[in-house]
Design a protein around this motif. Structure first.
Motif, mmCIF file in Angstrom:
data_model
loop_
_atom_site.group_PDB
_atom_site.id
_atom_site.type_symbol
_atom_site.label_atom_id
_atom_site.label_comp_id
_atom_site.label_asym_id
_atom_site.label_seq_id
_atom_site.Cartn_x
_atom_site.Cartn_y
_atom_site.Cartn_z
ATOM 1 N N GLY A 115 0.831 -1.296 0.120
ATOM 2 C CA GLY A 115 0.133 0.044 0.011
ATOM 3 C C GLY A 115 0.584 1.211 0.017
ATOM 4 N N ASP A 116 1.560 1.438 1.124
ATOM 5 C CA ASP A 116 2.540 2.558 1.307
ATOM 6 C C ASP A 116 3.586 2.413 2.078
ATOM 7 O OD1 ASP A 116 1.374 2.643 3.456
ATOM 8 O OD2 ASP A 116 -0.052 4.429 3.085
ATOM 9 N N LYS A 117 4.432 3.349 2.441
ATOM 10 C CA LYS A 117 5.731 3.138 3.141
ATOM 11 C C LYS A 117 5.383 3.038 4.619
ATOM 12 C CE LYS A 117 9.805 5.797 4.651
ATOM 13 N NZ LYS A 117 10.442 6.935 4.680
ATOM 14 N N ILE A 118 4.446 3.485 5.180
ATOM 15 C CA ILE A 118 3.960 3.423 6.427
ATOM 16 C C ILE A 118 3.574 1.833 6.603
ATOM 17 C CG2 ILE A 118 1.671 4.192 6.307
ATOM 18 C CD1 ILE A 118 4.407 4.810 9.023
ATOM 19 N N SER A 119 2.686 1.464 5.856
ATOM 20 C CA SER A 119 2.092 0.084 5.862
ATOM 21 C C SER A 119 3.153 -0.896 5.664
ATOM 22 C CB SER A 119 1.054 -0.055 4.661
ATOM 23 O OG SER A 119 0.050 0.768 4.922
ATOM 24 N N LEU A 120 4.290 -0.684 4.947
ATOM 25 C CA LEU A 120 5.355 -1.461 4.871
ATOM 26 C C LEU A 120 6.139 -1.543 5.904
ATOM 27 C CD1 LEU A 120 7.585 -3.252 3.157
ATOM 28 C CD2 LEU A 120 8.396 -1.281 2.528
ATOM 29 N N TYR A 121 6.268 -0.509 6.794
ATOM 30 C CA TYR A 121 7.010 -0.452 8.028
ATOM 31 C C TYR A 121 6.217 -1.210 9.123
ATOM 32 C CZ TYR A 121 9.776 1.508 11.828
ATOM 33 O OH TYR A 121 10.881 1.826 12.784
ATOM 34 N N ARG A 122 4.965 -1.154 8.975
ATOM 35 C CA ARG A 122 4.165 -1.758 10.193
ATOM 36 C C ARG A 122 4.356 -3.339 9.706
ATOM 37 N NH1 ARG A 122 -0.280 1.830 8.367
ATOM 38 N NH2 ARG A 122 -0.613 3.405 10.474
ATOM 39 N N GLU A 123 4.507 -3.753 8.761
ATOM 40 C CA GLU A 123 4.497 -5.027 8.296
ATOM 41 C C GLU A 123 5.895 -5.611 8.769
ATOM 42 O OE1 GLU A 123 3.081 -8.820 7.063
ATOM 43 O OE2 GLU A 123 1.986 -6.849 7.244
ATOM 44 N N VAL A 124 6.941 -4.686 8.528
ATOM 45 C CA VAL A 124 8.369 -5.223 9.052
ATOM 46 C C VAL A 124 8.250 -5.350 10.591
ATOM 47 C CG1 VAL A 124 10.577 -3.889 9.375
ATOM 48 C CG2 VAL A 124 9.675 -3.977 7.320
ATOM 49 N N LEU A 125 7.368 -4.480 11.225
ATOM 50 C CA LEU A 125 7.429 -4.728 12.855
ATOM 51 C C LEU A 125 6.584 -5.885 13.069
ATOM 52 C CD1 LEU A 125 6.889 -0.792 13.825
ATOM 53 C CD2 LEU A 125 9.113 -2.181 13.844
ATOM 54 N N ARG A 126 6.035 -6.369 12.309
ATOM 55 C CA ARG A 126 4.875 -7.818 12.785
ATOM 56 C C ARG A 126 5.555 -8.637 13.639
ATOM 57 N NH1 ARG A 126 -0.070 -8.948 11.093
ATOM 58 N NH2 ARG A 126 -0.021 -7.678 9.166
ATOM 59 N N PRO A 127 6.708 -9.198 13.218
ATOM 60 C CA PRO A 127 7.357 -10.413 14.247
ATOM 61 C C PRO A 127 7.483 -9.734 15.655
ATOM 62 C CG PRO A 127 8.528 -10.098 12.034
ATOM 63 C CD PRO A 127 7.575 -8.787 12.160
ATOM 64 N N ALA A 128 7.725 -8.427 15.868
ATOM 65 C CA ALA A 128 8.009 -8.214 17.359
ATOM 66 C C ALA A 128 6.453 -8.243 17.774
ATOM 67 C CB ALA A 128 8.625 -6.700 17.381
ATOM 68 N N ALA A 129 5.408 -7.759 17.235
ATOM 69 C CA ALA A 129 3.912 -7.579 17.698
ATOM 70 C C ALA A 129 3.579 -9.053 17.997
ATOM 71 C CB ALA A 129 3.210 -6.884 16.618
ATOM 72 N N GLU A 130 4.031 -10.113 17.080
ATOM 73 C CA GLU A 130 3.595 -11.389 17.554
ATOM 74 C C GLU A 130 4.244 -11.850 18.702
ATOM 75 O OE1 GLU A 130 4.411 -13.322 13.911
ATOM 76 O OE2 GLU A 130 2.726 -12.402 12.835
ATOM 77 N N LEU A 131 5.319 -11.283 18.912
ATOM 78 C CA LEU A 131 6.212 -11.819 20.089
ATOM 79 C C LEU A 131 5.637 -11.476 21.343
ATOM 80 C CD1 LEU A 131 8.870 -13.167 21.137
ATOM 81 C CD2 LEU A 131 9.928 -11.054 20.904
ATOM 82 N N THR A 132 4.842 -10.038 21.350
ATOM 83 C CA THR A 132 4.250 -9.747 22.455
ATOM 84 C C THR A 132 2.887 -10.325 22.655
ATOM 85 O OG1 THR A 132 3.326 -7.942 21.418
ATOM 86 C CG2 THR A 132 5.474 -7.429 21.955
ATOM 87 N N GLU A 133 2.318 -11.102 21.802
ATOM 88 C CA GLU A 133 1.118 -11.921 21.929
ATOM 89 C C GLU A 133 1.444 -12.668 23.244
ATOM 90 O OE1 GLU A 133 -0.065 -13.582 18.296
ATOM 91 O OE2 GLU A 133 -0.444 -11.826 17.412
#
Length: 209
Positions: free
Chosen positions: A49-67
């Motif tokens: 979609g855009d740069k910020i959405s790409l950045y969110r996807e990059v951060l996803r592994p860390a978000a999953e780690l906090t589940e």
């Protein structure tokens, strides 16, 4: 031109993780990421979609780690089962070659916050830490999360992170621990056994006082 044999989306994601880590969000450009990934300029828009959405996807592994694993929430979860469930996401991430870049990326987030992690590093992981503490309280017969429970939780977290998220250190001292999937699984099981003993010792210490 994209290389058809490659997964363009994953290639962009891997490259973006490295570029964001090395340059920070503001200095990294979509054009640079696409060029480094060998993808055309429209690929980021198509896949993310855009740069910020790409950045969110990059951060996803860390978000999953906090589940928080369901096992830690249940009152009747056996000690060892809960600890293994807590450590397993770390073992999964150990296979990710992007982890060194992720560490650098989070360091940048602390120094140059983008707002994507709206709270600090400690607050980002606080719910998972507190749930682990509550789980430890149940198995140590502790009524409140006191200093000893916090110390125990931080010790367990440190053990897991050192073994699975610090590949450079493990490679320097004990490369066999993470050599392949079988070695990683064996390391996870030993870690769970060792953590179980630590918790049982804390429970025994409390009973003696």
């Amino acid at each position: 031109m994209d290389r058809p044999a490659d997964n363009t989306r994953e290639r962009i994601l891997r490259t973006a993780t490295r570029v964001f880590a090395e340059k920070g969000y503001n200095r990294a450009s979509v054009r640079e990421i696409c060029q480094a990934a060998g993808a055309n300029g429209a690929a980021v828009h198509y896949h993310f979609g855009d740069k910020i959405s790409l950045y969110r996807e990059v951060l996803r592994p860390a978000a999953e780690l906090t589940e928080i694993p369901d096992e830690l929430r249940a009152d009747d979860t056996p000690l060892r089962v809960g600890l293994e469930a807590y450590f397993r996401p770390l073992r999964t991430l150990a296979n990710d070659r992007q982890m060194p870049h992720m560490h650098l990326l989070f360091m940048r987030e602390q120094m140059q916050p983008t707002g994507m992690l709206t709270t600090g590093w400690s607050d980002f992981f606080r719910p998972r830490h507190e749930q682990l503490c509550r789980f430890l309280c149940r198995h140590c017969h502790a009524e409140v999360i006191d200093d000893a429970i916090n110390q125990l939780a931080l010790s367990l977290i440190g053990m897991g992170m050192m073994l699975f998220l610090k590949p450079d250190i493990v490679q320097a001292f004990a490369p066999g621990l993470t050599r392949d999937d079988n070695a990683l699984e064996a390391t996870l099981q030993r870690l769970t056994d060792q953590a179980t003993v630590l918790v049982e010792m804390e429970a025994e210490r409390r009973q003696q006082h």
